[in-house]
Each structure stands twice: as structure tokens, then as C-alpha cells.
Design an enzyme around this catalytic site. Sequence first.
Site, PDB file in Angstrom:
ATOM      1  N   LYS A   1       0.813  -1.221   0.000  1.00  0.00           N
ATOM      2  CA  LYS A   1       0.000   0.000   0.000  1.00  0.00           C
ATOM      3  C   LYS A   1       0.850   1.276   0.000  1.00  0.00           C
ATOM      4  O   LYS A   1       0.492   2.259  -0.640  1.00  0.00           O
ATOM      5  CB  LYS A   1      -0.998   0.012   1.154  1.00  0.00           C
ATOM      6  N   THR A   2       1.978   1.262   0.720  1.00  0.00           N
ATOM      7  CA  THR A   2       2.819   2.461   0.721  1.00  0.00           C
ATOM      8  C   THR A   2       3.378   2.738  -0.677  1.00  0.00           C
ATOM      9  O   THR A   2       3.326   3.872  -1.169  1.00  0.00           O
ATOM     10  CB  THR A   2       3.969   2.315   1.725  1.00  0.00           C
TER      11      THR A   2
ATOM     12  N   GLU B   1      -2.808   6.540   2.116  1.00  0.00           N
ATOM     13  CA  GLU B   1      -2.608   5.147   2.485  1.00  0.00           C
ATOM     14  C   GLU B   1      -3.600   4.819   3.595  1.00  0.00           C
ATOM     15  O   GLU B   1      -3.745   5.570   4.556  1.00  0.00           O
ATOM     16  CB  GLU B   1      -1.171   4.943   2.970  1.00  0.00           C
TER      17      GLU B   1
END
Length: 478
Positions: free
Chosen positions: A123-124, A176
Site C-alpha cells: 500500500k505504501t 494510504e
Amino acid sequence: MSAAGPLERTHLVGIGGAGMSGIARILLDRGLPVSGSDAKESPALLTLRAQGAEVAVGQAAANLDLLGAEGPTAVVVSSAIKADNSELVEARARGLTVLHRSEALAALMAGHRVACVAGTHGKTSTTSMLTVALQHCRLDPSFAIGGDLNESGANAHHGTTLVSGADGPVGIFVAEADESDGSFLAFAPSVAVVTNVEADHLDHHGTVEAYRLVFESFVDRIEPGGLLVTCADDPGAASLATYAESRGVRVRRYGRSASDVTLVDYQPVDGAGVARIRLDGAEIDVRVAVPGEHMAGNAIAALLAGLELGAPLPGLLEGIAGFGGVRRRFEFKGRSGGVRVYDDYAHHPTEVAAQLRAARPAAQGGRLVVVFQPHLYSRTRLFSAEFGAALALADQVVVLDVYGAREQPEPGVTGALVAGAVSLPAGQVHYEPSFDKVPPLVVSLVEPGDLVLTMGAGDVTMLGPELVAELDRLCRAV
């Protein structure tokens, strides 16, 4: 109270953390007074002070007066802050508004078209790729990311771009979305990306089923008419896509088995990669500056989210090709004696395996030496066998002791559990619980041409520069 709502004057407990410092940056960018505290000094605190925040080292009730006699209108905490924290106790005694970090971030999203990126892994990187790709399209989105972009060194920013919304011009906000404690349920995105769903954070969620269900609750938070982007190759994400469609949510799938955007081929090229995709009937090359097919998947997810936000395809492709990575995601730390040293945040077996597979071609024929620090006692106990299988993809493995973070030690749970599960020949797996002994051990193992990769979510990241310095000393001595 002004249009800033409860965040007109904000105090953040633990302001130096990745998520908390991002909220502080955006508030400061908006010209709002900010104060905060953290347990120890850090570069993040220095940056926030330079931006105008009042920051104390050490936590005490008196820190709520850092903004002067008026004091804060809201106090923001994360899940890491205990109920008996002196600043939190004082805030409640004063009757101040207390917000969880996710609630504060959700408040900052008001008046924006929101894209949230969630998933067990990636996700980052995906959030970062989407942000940089939009910037290459000459857009200026607000963003909040769990890591610092290599391009700007920042993890958050208040953007100025306005796009058409149902009720007039709105900004773009890319964030995020953290599932570890379920806090992403505070958000209501119009575009949601879920890269994958695989068992993790069971110390909070308790069971695999509860972890899966929290993602379904996240899908239920998508705005009417919104879009879910998922990876068709991941069973958890594929199941979530089916659930979303049953709830009337639009879904676009990507991956080798997807029909919306098909990954036709992936080739590593000079420490990077090229993915050939089929999009709307046409085959397109997507150049990704960071290595690994998993990163190519993240890039495709970012591409789909960017298209949904109205950005042009050529600009998005250019931005993804120019994406320089995120700190602690296969980050180059230095070279000495013909040995290259990188650092990576991978701390789940799937992440470790994916990054080692990506690092193999980057090693360019040299050996792959990994220095791994397990993160959390509960994760080490639950996944030691899986970590062992992932680490066996390297040629030499050094396992440190567990970085406990928020957890107390568990009897019998040490890094030795992971080292013992690595199925490599004797002499290729080493358990070293003493942090200070790791650099000389690694230097004794490497030879010119090797690639060393430090991995984990804890203080293992400090070892990269130490390894380069140790290699420098060895070179000077010979």
C-alpha cells in the site's frame, strides 16, 4: 470555531510517527497552529519545528499548553497511545475533543475527492506511485503516505489542485489506508485500491476471518458510484471484488488473470522492470523504475486509480516510469569493496519472498545476502515457518532477534525460530541476537559482487550505513 472544525488548533501525541507527522504537515501547510510531543528527538521533529510546530520531547500534561493560553481545540492520538498517557488523561480532564489519527485524517479529507490505498502488502508503494504519477500530470494532490517519497523526502502535503465535483470544485486527496487496527473504516473514498488480503495483524483482529471481514467493511465505505481496484491474482482481493460487486460497487481488476487490465508479460531490466499490459484492447508498456513483478502490479493499480481520478494516460505512464521509490523500499544505502547494500521494510513472509525474488536479478549474478529482523513476537510465532521458506530464497541469511515494538516478549519466541526454519545448508544460516555483532559477521560472509539486503520493520534499518562503514574499514585495512 473556524472552518477548520475541531482541528483549528491541534496537539498531536506522538507527533514524530509516520502517520502523525503527516497530519501535522498538512495542518501546518494550511496555516493552522500545531503542537505535539514525542518520546525522543528525531529528524521528523526537526522538520516539523522548521515548519512552525511547537514540539516537546517527552510527554507531560503541561505540553497541552505549548500553543499558549488558548490551548488546543483537539488532541490527536494513535492506537499506540495508552489510556493512561499523561497528555491524553489531561485532554479528557479538560473536556477537549480527542480524535484518533484516522479521524483527524478523515477530517482533513473533507472537500476532496479521495483515493485510498489498502492491502496487506504494497500500500505504501502504490500510494506513492499514484501520488507521483498525478504530480507528473501537473496535478497537485494532497497526500498522506506511510513512508517518505524519495523525490521530495515528504510523507504528506496539502495540495492545491481543484477538480470538478458534484457540488462544485473539490481537491484530490490520496491516502494510504491502514487496516492493522481497522482505522481505515474512518474513510469514505470515491476510489479504493486493495492490493491483496492475506492474514496479518492477528494480534489486533484475533482471527483470519475477522481480518477478512474488516476489508469488506472498508468496501462498504466506498462512496456511491465509486470504484474498487483489486488484484485478480490474489485470492483474498479476488474474493473481496466479488463481494464488492454483490454490493453494487464498480470493480476494475488487474493482474495476469484479469480481464480489465491484463499483465501480459514482465521483464526485469537494469535494476528496474517493464510490464506489458493490455488495457482497453491495446497493449502498452509500463516502465517501473523499482524492481519486481509485485511492484509492476502496484504500478498498474496506481494507473487504474489515476485514470479514475481523470488524469491522462500518457502523464500517468511518465510519472510511474519516473517514480524513484519510497524510503526503506529496496533503498540503496551504499557500495564498498564491490558489495552493494540495500534496505527494505518487508516484515511479512509474502513481502520478504517478493522482495528477494525482485532482488535476485538486481544482484547481477552475485550472491544475495539477507539480514532479517523479525517484527512482533506474535507474528514471529505465527509465521516462523513461512519466514523460513521465504528467506531460503537468499544465499546467505542472518537473522536478528525479534523487534517487539508494541508487544511484550513471549517465552521461547526469538529469532532462532525463524533461523531454524530456513532450509539452507549449514554455514549459510546464522542467528545473531547481538545487534553489535551483526556488521562484522556480515562483512565476514560477503565477497565482491554480493548484494546485501537488510529487511524488517524495526531498527534493522540502522545497519545499512554501519555495514557500508565496516566494508570501508576492511578495504582500507587491506
